[in-house]
Design a protein around this motif. Structure first.
Motif, mmCIF file in Angstrom:
data_model
loop_
_atom_site.group_PDB
_atom_site.id
_atom_site.type_symbol
_atom_site.label_atom_id
_atom_site.label_comp_id
_atom_site.label_asym_id
_atom_site.label_seq_id
_atom_site.Cartn_x
_atom_site.Cartn_y
_atom_site.Cartn_z
ATOM 1 N N LEU A 1 -0.492 5.908 -4.030
ATOM 2 C CA LEU A 1 -0.069 4.614 -3.493
ATOM 3 C C LEU A 1 -0.924 4.127 -2.324
ATOM 4 O O LEU A 1 -0.896 2.951 -1.986
ATOM 5 C CB LEU A 1 1.394 4.675 -3.042
ATOM 6 C CG LEU A 1 2.416 4.856 -4.157
ATOM 7 C CD1 LEU A 1 3.794 5.082 -3.564
ATOM 8 C CD2 LEU A 1 2.420 3.649 -5.085
ATOM 9 N N ASP A 2 -1.673 5.013 -1.709
ATOM 10 C CA ASP A 2 -2.454 4.698 -0.510
ATOM 11 C C ASP A 2 -3.732 3.959 -0.889
ATOM 12 O O ASP A 2 -4.819 4.517 -0.918
ATOM 13 C CB ASP A 2 -2.768 5.996 0.240
ATOM 14 C CG ASP A 2 -3.523 5.774 1.518
ATOM 15 O OD1 ASP A 2 -3.480 4.657 2.061
ATOM 16 O OD2 ASP A 2 -4.165 6.739 1.990
ATOM 17 N N LYS A 3 -3.612 2.663 -1.137
ATOM 18 C CA LYS A 3 -4.725 1.851 -1.636
ATOM 19 C C LYS A 3 -5.869 1.708 -0.628
ATOM 20 O O LYS A 3 -7.021 1.615 -1.011
ATOM 21 C CB LYS A 3 -4.245 0.460 -2.048
ATOM 22 C CG LYS A 3 -3.205 0.481 -3.150
ATOM 23 C CD LYS A 3 -3.738 1.104 -4.411
ATOM 24 C CE LYS A 3 -2.675 1.089 -5.494
ATOM 25 N NZ LYS A 3 -2.925 1.988 -6.579
ATOM 26 N N LEU B 1 1.017 5.730 4.299
ATOM 27 C CA LEU B 1 1.526 4.544 3.630
ATOM 28 C C LEU B 1 1.845 3.449 4.641
ATOM 29 O O LEU B 1 2.562 3.672 5.606
ATOM 30 C CB LEU B 1 2.800 4.871 2.838
ATOM 31 C CG LEU B 1 2.667 5.869 1.693
ATOM 32 C CD1 LEU B 1 4.000 6.038 0.985
ATOM 33 C CD2 LEU B 1 1.593 5.449 0.708
ATOM 34 N N GLU C 1 2.745 -0.464 1.047
ATOM 35 C CA GLU C 1 2.596 0.686 0.145
ATOM 36 C C GLU C 1 3.917 1.449 0.026
ATOM 37 O O GLU C 1 4.272 1.918 -1.059
ATOM 38 C CB GLU C 1 1.480 1.601 0.646
ATOM 39 C CG GLU C 1 0.113 0.961 0.551
ATOM 40 C CD GLU C 1 -0.949 1.657 1.387
ATOM 41 O OE1 GLU C 1 -2.139 1.413 1.117
ATOM 42 O OE2 GLU C 1 -0.607 2.438 2.311
#
Length: 98
Positions: free
Chosen positions: A28-30, A36, A40
């Motif tokens: 999820l950590d774009k 996060l 996120e």
């Protein structure tokens, strides 16, 4: 039991271990910050709800959970000097009780 507590228990039951939590955070950590952001984290919560849209009551619950986790993290000593709160694996793991 508060909404934040119900969500915490649901995440803990689905994630089950710090190792699996690390995988979820990494996915999820774009921005690859190692933690996060609020956006996120909301994606994590949305995935538990089957991708529910962030409107009305759902957004309010997510925001309440975010505040509970951020408050817990700040009380534990993480993110004390950061203006932008992000939740790393250690902070999330602590909040979840893993």
């Amino acid at each position: 039991q508060t909404a934040a507590e119900r969500v915490r228990l649901e995440i803990r039951d689905k994630v089950k271990s710090q190792r699996r939590l690390m995988k979820v955070v990494k996915k999820l950590d774009k921005d690859e910050s190692g933690a996060l952001s609020k956006k996120e984290f909301f994606q994590l919560l949305g995935s538990l709800e089957g991708g529910k849209c962030l409107r009305g009551k759902t957004y309010y619950i997510y925001a309440t959970v975010w505040e509970a986790v951020a408050r817990h993290t700040q009380q534990a000593g993480s993110n004390t000097y950061q203006k932008k709160v992000e939740l790393d694996v250690l902070a999330l793991s602590c909040w979840l009780g893993l």
